[in-house]
Design a protein around this motif. Sequence first.
Motif, PDB file in Angstrom:
ATOM      1  N   VAL A 149       0.704  -1.201   0.091  1.00 44.08           N
ATOM      2  CA  VAL A 149      -0.091   0.065   0.000  1.00 44.08           C
ATOM      3  C   VAL A 149       0.786   1.335   0.011  1.00 44.08           C
ATOM      4  O   VAL A 149       0.658   2.245  -0.691  1.00 44.08           O
ATOM      5  CB  VAL A 149      -0.925  -0.069   1.170  1.00 44.08           C
ATOM      6  CG1 VAL A 149      -1.744   1.253   1.304  1.00 44.08           C
ATOM      7  CG2 VAL A 149      -2.096  -0.970   1.095  1.00 44.08           C
ATOM      8  N   ALA A 150       2.043   1.421   0.607  1.00 46.60           N
ATOM      9  CA  ALA A 150       2.881   2.489   0.836  1.00 46.60           C
ATOM     10  C   ALA A 150       3.524   2.688  -0.362  1.00 46.60           C
ATOM     11  O   ALA A 150       3.556   3.722  -0.943  1.00 46.60           O
ATOM     12  CB  ALA A 150       4.161   1.945   1.885  1.00 46.60           C
ATOM     13  N   VAL A 151       3.948   1.414  -1.254  1.00 44.43           N
ATOM     14  CA  VAL A 151       4.544   1.736  -2.556  1.00 44.43           C
ATOM     15  C   VAL A 151       3.555   2.309  -3.505  1.00 44.43           C
ATOM     16  O   VAL A 151       3.895   3.202  -4.438  1.00 44.43           O
ATOM     17  CB  VAL A 151       5.508   0.499  -2.946  1.00 44.43           C
ATOM     18  CG1 VAL A 151       5.642   0.483  -4.435  1.00 44.43           C
ATOM     19  CG2 VAL A 151       6.484   0.014  -2.200  1.00 44.43           C
ATOM     20  N   VAL A 152       2.338   1.501  -3.639  1.00 46.13           N
ATOM     21  CA  VAL A 152       1.482   1.985  -4.463  1.00 46.13           C
ATOM     22  C   VAL A 152       0.794   3.559  -4.130  1.00 46.13           C
ATOM     23  O   VAL A 152       0.890   4.348  -5.268  1.00 46.13           O
ATOM     24  CB  VAL A 152       0.116   1.173  -4.349  1.00 46.13           C
ATOM     25  CG1 VAL A 152      -1.027   1.861  -5.285  1.00 46.13           C
ATOM     26  CG2 VAL A 152       0.551  -0.097  -4.951  1.00 46.13           C
ATOM     27  N   ILE A 161       3.726   5.936  -5.285  1.00 45.04           N
ATOM     28  CA  ILE A 161       3.736   6.138  -6.895  1.00 45.04           C
ATOM     29  C   ILE A 161       2.670   7.015  -7.346  1.00 45.04           C
ATOM     30  O   ILE A 161       2.888   7.810  -8.390  1.00 45.04           O
ATOM     31  CB  ILE A 161       3.640   4.370  -7.581  1.00 45.04           C
ATOM     32  CG1 ILE A 161       5.015   3.995  -7.346  1.00 45.04           C
ATOM     33  CG2 ILE A 161       3.179   4.910  -8.975  1.00 45.04           C
ATOM     34  CD1 ILE A 161       4.576   2.427  -8.026  1.00 45.04           C
ATOM     35  N   ILE A 162       1.313   7.057  -6.639  1.00 41.71           N
ATOM     36  CA  ILE A 162       0.273   7.845  -6.905  1.00 41.71           C
ATOM     37  C   ILE A 162       0.737   9.235  -6.852  1.00 41.71           C
ATOM     38  O   ILE A 162       0.421  10.049  -7.536  1.00 41.71           O
ATOM     39  CB  ILE A 162      -0.837   7.379  -6.294  1.00 41.71           C
ATOM     40  CG1 ILE A 162      -1.293   6.014  -6.710  1.00 41.71           C
ATOM     41  CG2 ILE A 162      -1.907   8.527  -6.425  1.00 41.71           C
ATOM     42  CD1 ILE A 162      -2.579   5.392  -6.002  1.00 41.71           C
ATOM     43  N   VAL A 163       1.457   9.591  -5.664  1.00 41.87           N
ATOM     44  CA  VAL A 163       1.692  10.709  -5.230  1.00 41.87           C
ATOM     45  C   VAL A 163       2.869  11.605  -6.189  1.00 41.87           C
ATOM     46  O   VAL A 163       2.677  12.522  -6.656  1.00 41.87           O
ATOM     47  CB  VAL A 163       2.479  10.808  -3.748  1.00 41.87           C
ATOM     48  CG1 VAL A 163       3.167  12.144  -3.568  1.00 41.87           C
ATOM     49  CG2 VAL A 163       1.250  10.558  -2.609  1.00 41.87           C
ATOM     50  N   ILE A 164       3.731  10.639  -6.375  1.00 41.99           N
ATOM     51  CA  ILE A 164       4.722  10.977  -7.462  1.00 41.99           C
ATOM     52  C   ILE A 164       4.364  11.483  -8.805  1.00 41.99           C
ATOM     53  O   ILE A 164       4.228  12.502  -9.468  1.00 41.99           O
ATOM     54  CB  ILE A 164       5.989   9.909  -7.643  1.00 41.99           C
ATOM     55  CG1 ILE A 164       6.850   9.799  -6.269  1.00 41.99           C
ATOM     56  CG2 ILE A 164       6.841  10.352  -8.880  1.00 41.99           C
ATOM     57  CD1 ILE A 164       7.625   8.762  -6.315  1.00 41.99           C
ATOM     58  N   ARG A 165       3.354  10.684  -9.168  1.00 37.10           N
ATOM     59  CA  ARG A 165       2.657  10.895 -10.777  1.00 37.10           C
ATOM     60  C   ARG A 165       2.041  11.844 -10.609  1.00 37.10           C
ATOM     61  O   ARG A 165       1.885  12.865 -11.599  1.00 37.10           O
ATOM     62  CB  ARG A 165       1.691   9.672 -11.062  1.00 37.10           C
ATOM     63  CG  ARG A 165       2.706   8.583 -11.578  1.00 37.10           C
ATOM     64  CD  ARG A 165       1.756   7.075 -11.858  1.00 37.10           C
ATOM     65  NE  ARG A 165       1.277   7.610 -13.150  1.00 37.10           N
ATOM     66  CZ  ARG A 165       0.418   6.829 -13.939  1.00 37.10           C
ATOM     67  NH1 ARG A 165       0.106   5.752 -13.149  1.00 37.10           N
ATOM     68  NH2 ARG A 165       0.104   6.983 -15.032  1.00 37.10           N
ATOM     69  N   ARG A 166       1.373  12.339  -9.552  1.00 33.10           N
ATOM     70  CA  ARG A 166       0.443  13.584  -9.414  1.00 33.10           C
ATOM     71  C   ARG A 166       1.246  14.678  -9.213  1.00 33.10           C
ATOM     72  O   ARG A 166       1.060  15.986  -9.883  1.00 33.10           O
ATOM     73  CB  ARG A 166      -0.613  13.625  -7.955  1.00 33.10           C
ATOM     74  CG  ARG A 166      -1.625  12.327  -8.310  1.00 33.10           C
ATOM     75  CD  ARG A 166      -2.738  12.723  -7.376  1.00 33.10           C
ATOM     76  NE  ARG A 166      -3.618  11.606  -7.655  1.00 33.10           N
ATOM     77  CZ  ARG A 166      -4.890  11.604  -7.580  1.00 33.10           C
ATOM     78  NH1 ARG A 166      -5.404  12.806  -6.667  1.00 33.10           N
ATOM     79  NH2 ARG A 166      -5.674  10.766  -7.728  1.00 33.10           N
ATOM     80  N   LEU A 167       2.565  14.763  -8.514  1.00 31.51           N
ATOM     81  CA  LEU A 167       3.498  16.001  -8.518  1.00 31.51           C
ATOM     82  C   LEU A 167       4.015  16.113  -9.928  1.00 31.51           C
ATOM     83  O   LEU A 167       4.149  17.329  -9.972  1.00 31.51           O
ATOM     84  CB  LEU A 167       4.382  15.541  -7.680  1.00 31.51           C
ATOM     85  CG  LEU A 167       3.871  15.511  -6.052  1.00 31.51           C
ATOM     86  CD1 LEU A 167       5.308  15.154  -4.983  1.00 31.51           C
ATOM     87  CD2 LEU A 167       3.365  16.719  -5.602  1.00 31.51           C
TER      88      LEU A 167
END
Length: 82
Positions: A68-71, A74-80
């Motif tokens: 869950v932490a890795v996913v 990844i979501i946070v990085i993609r949004r940034l």
Amino acid sequence: MAKAKPDQMVDEIDEIRERLADTVDALIDRTNPRNIARRSLHNLRSRFIDETGSPKLGTIVPLVGGTVAVVAGIIVIRRLVR
């Protein structure tokens, strides 16, 4: 040192041949891809399920939490990056 009788030598050679055949059979069984896969699956299951068939939460919870932490990362990085 007394010489071995031919019959004794033949018996000894037969015993050695049988032991060698057993060893070769064991090696063939150990290296059979189906048996390797079966042992690997058993090892994987034993990490997550105990002998009684109950899940090992001490192993499962950290794995799920890490996933869950890795996913989420990844979501946070993609949004940034957008």
